[in-house]
Design a protein around this motif. Structure first.
Motif, PDB file in Angstrom:
ATOM      1  N   SER A 177      34.176  -0.144  13.682  1.00  0.00           N
ATOM      2  CA  SER A 177      33.788   0.210  12.317  1.00  0.00           C
ATOM      3  C   SER A 177      32.895   1.446  12.335  1.00  0.00           C
ATOM      4  O   SER A 177      32.347   1.824  13.379  1.00  0.00           O
ATOM      5  CB  SER A 177      33.035  -0.961  11.664  1.00  0.00           C
ATOM      6  N   THR A 178      32.722   2.025  11.190  1.00  0.00           N
ATOM      7  CA  THR A 178      31.815   3.163  11.061  1.00  0.00           C
ATOM      8  C   THR A 178      30.398   2.755  11.444  1.00  0.00           C
ATOM      9  O   THR A 178      29.677   3.503  12.096  1.00  0.00           O
ATOM     10  CB  THR A 178      31.845   3.708   9.620  1.00  0.00           C
ATOM     11  N   ARG A 179      30.021   1.552  11.052  1.00  0.00           N
ATOM     12  CA  ARG A 179      28.678   1.053  11.375  1.00  0.00           C
ATOM     13  C   ARG A 179      28.455   1.030  12.888  1.00  0.00           C
ATOM     14  O   ARG A 179      27.416   1.462  13.385  1.00  0.00           O
ATOM     15  CB  ARG A 179      28.495  -0.332  10.780  1.00  0.00           C
ATOM     16  N   CYS A 180      29.440   0.520  13.639  1.00  0.00           N
ATOM     17  CA  CYS A 180      29.310   0.500  15.098  1.00  0.00           C
ATOM     18  C   CYS A 180      29.316   1.919  15.665  1.00  0.00           C
ATOM     19  O   CYS A 180      28.568   2.228  16.590  1.00  0.00           O
ATOM     20  CB  CYS A 180      30.416  -0.344  15.717  1.00  0.00           C
ATOM     21  N   GLY A 181      30.165   2.791  15.122  1.00  0.00           N
ATOM     22  CA  GLY A 181      30.191   4.175  15.573  1.00  0.00           C
ATOM     23  C   GLY A 181      28.853   4.872  15.348  1.00  0.00           C
ATOM     24  O   GLY A 181      28.368   5.597  16.213  1.00  0.00           O
ATOM     25  N   ASP A 182      28.232   4.628  14.188  1.00  0.00           N
ATOM     26  CA  ASP A 182      26.916   5.208  13.906  1.00  0.00           C
ATOM     27  C   ASP A 182      25.880   4.706  14.902  1.00  0.00           C
ATOM     28  O   ASP A 182      25.024   5.470  15.352  1.00  0.00           O
ATOM     29  CB  ASP A 182      26.481   4.862  12.478  1.00  0.00           C
ATOM     30  N   ARG A 183      25.978   3.416  15.263  1.00  0.00           N
ATOM     31  CA  ARG A 183      25.032   2.840  16.214  1.00  0.00           C
ATOM     32  C   ARG A 183      25.186   3.487  17.589  1.00  0.00           C
ATOM     33  O   ARG A 183      24.205   3.803  18.269  1.00  0.00           O
ATOM     34  CB  ARG A 183      25.232   1.322  16.287  1.00  0.00           C
ATOM     35  N   VAL A 184      26.420   3.742  18.016  1.00  0.00           N
ATOM     36  CA  VAL A 184      26.676   4.389  19.305  1.00  0.00           C
ATOM     37  C   VAL A 184      26.134   5.810  19.297  1.00  0.00           C
ATOM     38  O   VAL A 184      25.449   6.238  20.232  1.00  0.00           O
ATOM     39  CB  VAL A 184      28.184   4.381  19.631  1.00  0.00           C
ATOM     40  N   ARG A 185      26.417   6.551  18.221  1.00  0.00           N
ATOM     41  CA  ARG A 185      25.925   7.939  18.146  1.00  0.00           C
ATOM     42  C   ARG A 185      24.402   7.987  18.094  1.00  0.00           C
ATOM     43  O   ARG A 185      23.778   8.850  18.721  1.00  0.00           O
ATOM     44  CB  ARG A 185      26.543   8.636  16.936  1.00  0.00           C
ATOM     45  N   ALA A 186      23.788   7.076  17.372  1.00  0.00           N
ATOM     46  CA  ALA A 186      22.322   7.039  17.297  1.00  0.00           C
ATOM     47  C   ALA A 186      21.722   6.722  18.669  1.00  0.00           C
ATOM     48  O   ALA A 186      20.710   7.322  19.064  1.00  0.00           O
ATOM     49  CB  ALA A 186      21.872   6.008  16.265  1.00  0.00           C
ATOM     50  N   ALA A 187      22.338   5.811  19.405  1.00  0.00           N
ATOM     51  CA  ALA A 187      21.839   5.471  20.744  1.00  0.00           C
ATOM     52  C   ALA A 187      21.962   6.659  21.688  1.00  0.00           C
ATOM     53  O   ALA A 187      21.054   6.928  22.480  1.00  0.00           O
ATOM     54  CB  ALA A 187      22.595   4.266  21.300  1.00  0.00           C
ATOM     55  N   ARG A 188      23.067   7.388  21.592  1.00  0.00           N
ATOM     56  CA  ARG A 188      23.238   8.578  22.437  1.00  0.00           C
ATOM     57  C   ARG A 188      22.202   9.645  22.091  1.00  0.00           C
ATOM     58  O   ARG A 188      21.624  10.280  22.971  1.00  0.00           O
ATOM     59  CB  ARG A 188      24.639   9.150  22.266  1.00  0.00           C
ATOM     60  N   ALA A 189      21.977   9.864  20.800  1.00  0.00           N
ATOM     61  CA  ALA A 189      20.989  10.856  20.375  1.00  0.00           C
ATOM     62  C   ALA A 189      19.596  10.455  20.840  1.00  0.00           C
ATOM     63  O   ALA A 189      18.815  11.293  21.314  1.00  0.00           O
ATOM     64  CB  ALA A 189      21.017  11.015  18.853  1.00  0.00           C
ATOM     65  N   TYR A 190      19.265   9.181  20.726  1.00  0.00           N
ATOM     66  CA  TYR A 190      17.957   8.691  21.166  1.00  0.00           C
ATOM     67  C   TYR A 190      17.802   8.891  22.676  1.00  0.00           C
ATOM     68  O   TYR A 190      16.745   9.330  23.146  1.00  0.00           O
ATOM     69  CB  TYR A 190      17.786   7.215  20.806  1.00  0.00           C
TER      70      TYR A 190
END
Length: 198
Positions: A177-190
């Motif tokens: 889902s978009t929600r999971c994709g956002d979580r992955v991108r946020a973790a990578r950015a962090y």
């Protein structure tokens, strides 16, 4: 509160769930961030709701806990087979046996019967009250089609931790889902921001 009312607006069906009933079925056990878990088949009422929503039972089917338990057991066996397929691992014999048992619960073709007055006719031997057997067989057949069909190579688990849903990968997308994709991108950015500079 009905579990489906909690999660449906939060997580849309995973890619491929509109094509494969079994994929949607396997994804009814959902791990969420913060140790939360939602089971869309957690109660007989929730099971009846899911079955009705997928045209596998009438609204007044009156699903009992024993039926719900059998459906949840099939779900876990299918999850094991999906995990084996997605991970390139051998399948558990008990999971294969459970799916094959479900596949043989109802006949796949209308039988040839004979009426003394009207002659031959075809009809299913499955009485309408065997809703559970019909649902188990239908879901198992769909899972077998997915696991042996052209999309089998595209079956993957969602890359967003702790998500435990499966999807049929279309393109580069590896999350459900978009929600999971956002979580992955946020973790990578962090991770990039917090890496020590050299």
């Amino acid at each position: 509160m009905d579990p489906s009312s909690i999660i449906d607006p939060v997580l849309p069906p995973a890619p491929g769930a509109d094509e494969y009933l079994a994929l949607d079925f396997v994804n009814t056990a959902i791990a969420l961030p913060g140790g939360q878990y939602v089971d869309l088949l957690g109660t007989p009422k929730a099971v009846n709701h899911w079955l009705t929503g997928h045209a596998l039972a009438p609204e007044d089917a009156g699903v009992q806990e024993m039926c719900a338990t059998q459906l949840r057991a099939l779900r876990e066996h299918l999850r094991a087979l999906f995990a084996a397929r997605a991970g390139g691992l051998p399948a558990l014999p008990s999971a294969l046996s459970a799916v094959n048992d479900a596949l043989t619960r109802t006949p796949t073709a209308a039988l040839l019967l004979w009426d003394e007055k009207n002659g031959p006719y075809r009809a299913s031997s499955c009485p309408p009250n065997e809703i559970l057997d019909h649902a188990l067989a239908t879901i198992a057949a769909d899972a077998a089609d997915l696991l042996t069909g052209a999309d089998a190579e595209l079956l993957v688990s969602c890359d967003a931790s702790p998500c435990n849903r499966y999807l049929v990968r279309r393109g580069r997308r590896h999350w459900c889902s978009t929600r999971c994709g956002d979580r992955v991108r946020a973790a990578r950015a962090y991770a990039r921001r917090t890496q020590p500079t050299r």
